[in-house]
Design a protein around this motif. Structure first.
Motif, PDB file in Angstrom:
ATOM      1  N   ASP A 166       0.499  -1.161  -0.318  1.00 59.04           N
ATOM      2  CA  ASP A 166       0.167  -0.020  -0.129  1.00 59.04           C
ATOM      3  C   ASP A 166       0.770   1.237   0.351  1.00 59.04           C
ATOM      4  O   ASP A 166       0.542   2.150  -0.710  1.00 59.04           O
ATOM      5  CB  ASP A 166      -0.912   0.013   1.306  1.00 59.04           C
ATOM      6  N   VAL A 167       1.935   1.724   0.962  1.00 58.21           N
ATOM      7  CA  VAL A 167       2.741   2.573   0.579  1.00 58.21           C
ATOM      8  C   VAL A 167       3.458   2.559  -0.872  1.00 58.21           C
ATOM      9  O   VAL A 167       3.583   3.684  -1.092  1.00 58.21           O
ATOM     10  CB  VAL A 167       3.608   2.341   2.075  1.00 58.21           C
ATOM     11  N   LEU A 168       4.394   1.400  -0.640  1.00 62.55           N
ATOM     12  CA  LEU A 168       5.002   1.274  -1.545  1.00 62.55           C
ATOM     13  C   LEU A 168       3.501   2.136  -3.094  1.00 62.55           C
ATOM     14  O   LEU A 168       4.436   2.951  -4.408  1.00 62.55           O
ATOM     15  CB  LEU A 168       5.343   0.748  -2.570  1.00 62.55           C
ATOM     16  N   GLY A 169       2.501   1.386  -3.114  1.00 61.17           N
ATOM     17  CA  GLY A 169       1.830   1.872  -4.598  1.00 61.17           C
ATOM     18  C   GLY A 169       1.274   3.617  -3.769  1.00 61.17           C
ATOM     19  O   GLY A 169       0.901   4.274  -4.648  1.00 61.17           O
ATOM     20  N   ALA A 170       1.142   3.637  -3.086  1.00 59.04           N
ATOM     21  CA  ALA A 170       0.854   4.829  -3.307  1.00 59.04           C
ATOM     22  C   ALA A 170       1.963   6.693  -2.883  1.00 59.04           C
ATOM     23  O   ALA A 170       1.454   7.345  -3.673  1.00 59.04           O
ATOM     24  CB  ALA A 170       0.770   5.449  -1.275  1.00 59.04           C
ATOM     25  N   LEU A 171       3.432   5.898  -2.474  1.00 56.54           N
ATOM     26  CA  LEU A 171       4.214   6.662  -3.142  1.00 56.54           C
ATOM     27  C   LEU A 171       4.940   6.614  -4.603  1.00 56.54           C
ATOM     28  O   LEU A 171       4.798   7.699  -5.144  1.00 56.54           O
ATOM     29  CB  LEU A 171       6.049   5.950  -2.943  1.00 56.54           C
ATOM     30  N   ASP A 172       4.056   5.170  -5.379  1.00 57.17           N
ATOM     31  CA  ASP A 172       4.483   5.675  -6.346  1.00 57.17           C
ATOM     32  C   ASP A 172       3.094   6.551  -7.548  1.00 57.17           C
ATOM     33  O   ASP A 172       3.833   6.419  -8.884  1.00 57.17           O
ATOM     34  CB  ASP A 172       4.449   3.390  -7.533  1.00 57.17           C
TER      35      ASP A 172
END
Length: 92
Positions: free
Chosen positions: A83-89
Motif C-alpha cells: 500500500d505505501v509503495l503503491g501510494a508513493l508510486d
C-alpha cells in the motif's frame, strides 16, 4: 548503526519502534500520498492500531513542508508495504 544514538537505543530497546519519517516534495505530494493509500490515515497523534501519518509542518514545526511521520499499525506487513509503495508510486 552510524547514528550517534544507536548504541544507547540498542541497550534501551528490545525492538525498534514502528515510526519512520520521510520527506515528500511538497504538501500536495503528502495529500496525494494519503489520498492514494488504502491503509494509512492522517492523524494528529500516534498510538492506535491503524497505520497513521502526521505532517508536522501543519502544526508550525520548523520542518520541511513535505515531512511525513508514519506510525505502523497492526495491518499485515505485506499489505502495508504494498500500500505505501503503491501510494508513493502514484505521486505526480
Amino acid at each position: 548503526p552510524s547514528d550517534p544514538s544507536h548504541a544507547i537505543a540498542s541497550r534501551q530497546m528490545r525492538r525498534w519502534n514502528g515510526v519512520l519519517r520521510f520527506t515528500l516534495p511538497s504538501v500536495t505530494a503528502v495529500d496525494e500520498f494519503l489520498a492514494a493509500s488504502r491503509l494509512v490515515v492522517s492523524a494528529t497523534s500516534f498510538g492506535g492500531l491503524r497505520t497513521s501519518a502526521d505532517r508536522r509542518a501543519r502544526w508550525g514545526d520548523a520542518v520541511p513542508e513535505g515531512l511525513l511521520r508514519l506510525s505502523a499499525g497492526i495491518e499485515d506487513t505485506d499489505d502495508l508495504v504494498a500500500d505505501v509503495l503503491g501510494a508513493l508510486d502514484s505521486l505526480h
